[in-house]
Scaffold this active site. Structure first.
Site, PDB file in Angstrom:
ATOM      1  N   GLY A  41       0.654  -1.016   0.011  1.00 26.22           N
ATOM      2  CA  GLY A  41      -0.084  -0.276   0.034  1.00 26.22           C
ATOM      3  C   GLY A  41       0.524   0.993   0.313  1.00 26.22           C
ATOM      4  O   GLY A  41       2.327   1.490   0.337  1.00 26.22           O
ATOM      5  N   CYS A  42       0.756   2.566  -0.603  1.00 22.38           N
ATOM      6  CA  CYS A  42       1.420   3.643   0.012  1.00 22.38           C
ATOM      7  C   CYS A  42       1.766   3.958   0.847  1.00 22.38           C
ATOM      8  O   CYS A  42       2.984   4.452   1.210  1.00 22.38           O
ATOM      9  CB  CYS A  42       0.325   5.057  -1.020  1.00 22.38           C
ATOM     10  SG  CYS A  42      -1.542   4.991  -0.423  1.00 22.38           S
TER      11      CYS A  42
END
Length: 403
Positions: A206-207
């Site tokens: 994920g970011c």
């Protein structure tokens, strides 16, 4: 049936690619590091075979993009436009099936791309590798049904968490592909390069976890910071919330203000803690609060840490500098320079720096990425390059867009 084996043999035969990489030098021009690739292995790439194993002389690997109508899908398309060996031959978008990509994303009007189709109508015999950009919860069964010869990079959260019970707790759904979960490799490229190279299925990080783990994992691994009292104040552009129409993401809800959300329960928390706990060989719990900012893209994580006894902020900087010295996409800034999201916009870079806190024994780490590139599609392409045994920076040479 096409094969990338021909590409490996005709373009990179006799280990010449790997010999060439060994001879590459890392040079610095001001603050910018110039590097042709950042492959770590010294072993020659394996010949890749698809389908019936018969290779021909095609030098393009055929790519499918599942969920091409979302932001991460469009970024994959944009980045692949500059890739010398990857060609998109399949794009899916169930709600946009039958449409052209320019009708969904007008900025792609100049690209010669196949029309969008529904996943159920997709011909996976016409692809060699897949980027899966579908929402979490929908990905597991689709990937489980794909031909086992495909290389897959999944940008959803469905295969990131090793503990399926933890997945169900945080995502509210039972995992439907537990066997595949055991096979999946977590794809934080600079940390898990060797494992990614031999993977068939990579769970793209994920970011927020990317921006947090890149600075913290090296420091935790070498016991330079305490694993208690880690505080993460993270901010993201609104594209991080996806393209779906949501009241909370309307302009009047987001503009001219800061929108805190997911307080204590953001779904990236177990992913961050999983990576940090693995680095520490003990359970790590963090305090993490994300915020949406009135900008389209970009991400900053401001991280407050307690240093181990006798460790200084200069020690943290020196270690991060040495750890990432030969990495093209992770850059430690000089002196007191502050990382800014506008300096990574549209690029695969992560910029970071370390600062002394006013509280003795504590330090402040700032890490910035583009949430759609290094935080999603750029890292996904970096991972597929690794899986194919080619230089991991192919298709990722675009400089940040400024101003």
């Amino acid at each position: 049936m096409s094969s990338f084996a021909a590409l490996s043999s005709s373009h990179f035969s006799g280990g010449q690619l790997w010999k060439y990489q060994d001879e590459l030098k890392v040079s610095k021009v001001g603050k910018l590091r110039i590097r042709a690739t950042s492959m770590a292995s010294s072993s020659p790439p394996q010949s890749l075979q698809f389908g019936d194993g018969k290779a021909n002389k095609l030098d393009k690997l055929r790519i499918g993009v599942l969920g091409a109508s979302g932001y991460t899908g469009s970024e994959i398309i944009r980045l692949l436009r500059n890739h010398p060996h990857f060609q998109i031959t399949l794009m899916t978008a169930d709600r946009k099936a039958g449409q052209t990509i320019e009708s969904v994303f007008p900025h792609l009007v100049t690209q010669d791309l196949p029309n969008l189709v529904a996943v159920k109508d997709a011909d996976f015999s016409a692809v060699d590798a897949v980027f899966c950009c579908l929402p979490h919860g929908t990905t597991q069964e689709i990937i489980k049904s794909l031909p086992t010869n495909l290389k897959i990079v999944d940008l959803s959260a469905d295969f990131r968490l090793q503990d399926i019970a933890e997945y169900e707790e945080w995502y509210g759904l039972p995992h439907k592909a537990t066997a595949l979960q055991k096979e999946a490799v977590y794809g934080l490229t600079e940390i898990s390069r060797k494992e990614i190279q031999s993977a068939r299925l990579v769970a793209n990080p994920g970011c927020y976890p990317t921006s947090v783990q890149l600075p913290l994992i090296p420091l935790i691994k070498f016991s330079l910071i305490e694993v208690r009292n880690i505080i993460i104040d993270a901010k993201s552009g609104v594209s991080g919330a996806g393209r779906g129409a949501k009241e909370a993401n309307l302009y009047t809800e987001i503009a001219e203000g800061i929108h805190s959300y997911g307080i204590t329960r953001h779904r990236h928390v177990p992913e961050i803690e999983q990576g940090l706990s693995e680095a520490a060989n003990s359970k790590v719990t963090v305090s993490f609060t994300p915020h949406l900012m009135p900008m389209s893209r970009g991400m900053q994580s401001t991280i407050y840490v307690e240093m181990a006894p006798g460790v200084t902020t200069q020690d943290l900087k020196d270690h991060l500098g040495n750890y990432y010295e030969h990495e093209e996409f992770v850059v430690l800034l000089n002196n007191k320079e502050v990382p800014h999201t506008r300096h990574v916009r549209g690029s695969n870079y992560c910029l970071m720096n370390v600062f002394p806190d006013r509280i003795p024994g504590r330090a402040i780490i700032i890490s910035v990425i583009d949430n759609l590139v290094k935080g999603a599609s750029g890292q996904a392409l970096q991972n597929l390059n690794l899986m194919m045994g080619i230089p991991e920076n192919l298709g990722l040479s675009c400089l940040p867009l400024f101003p």
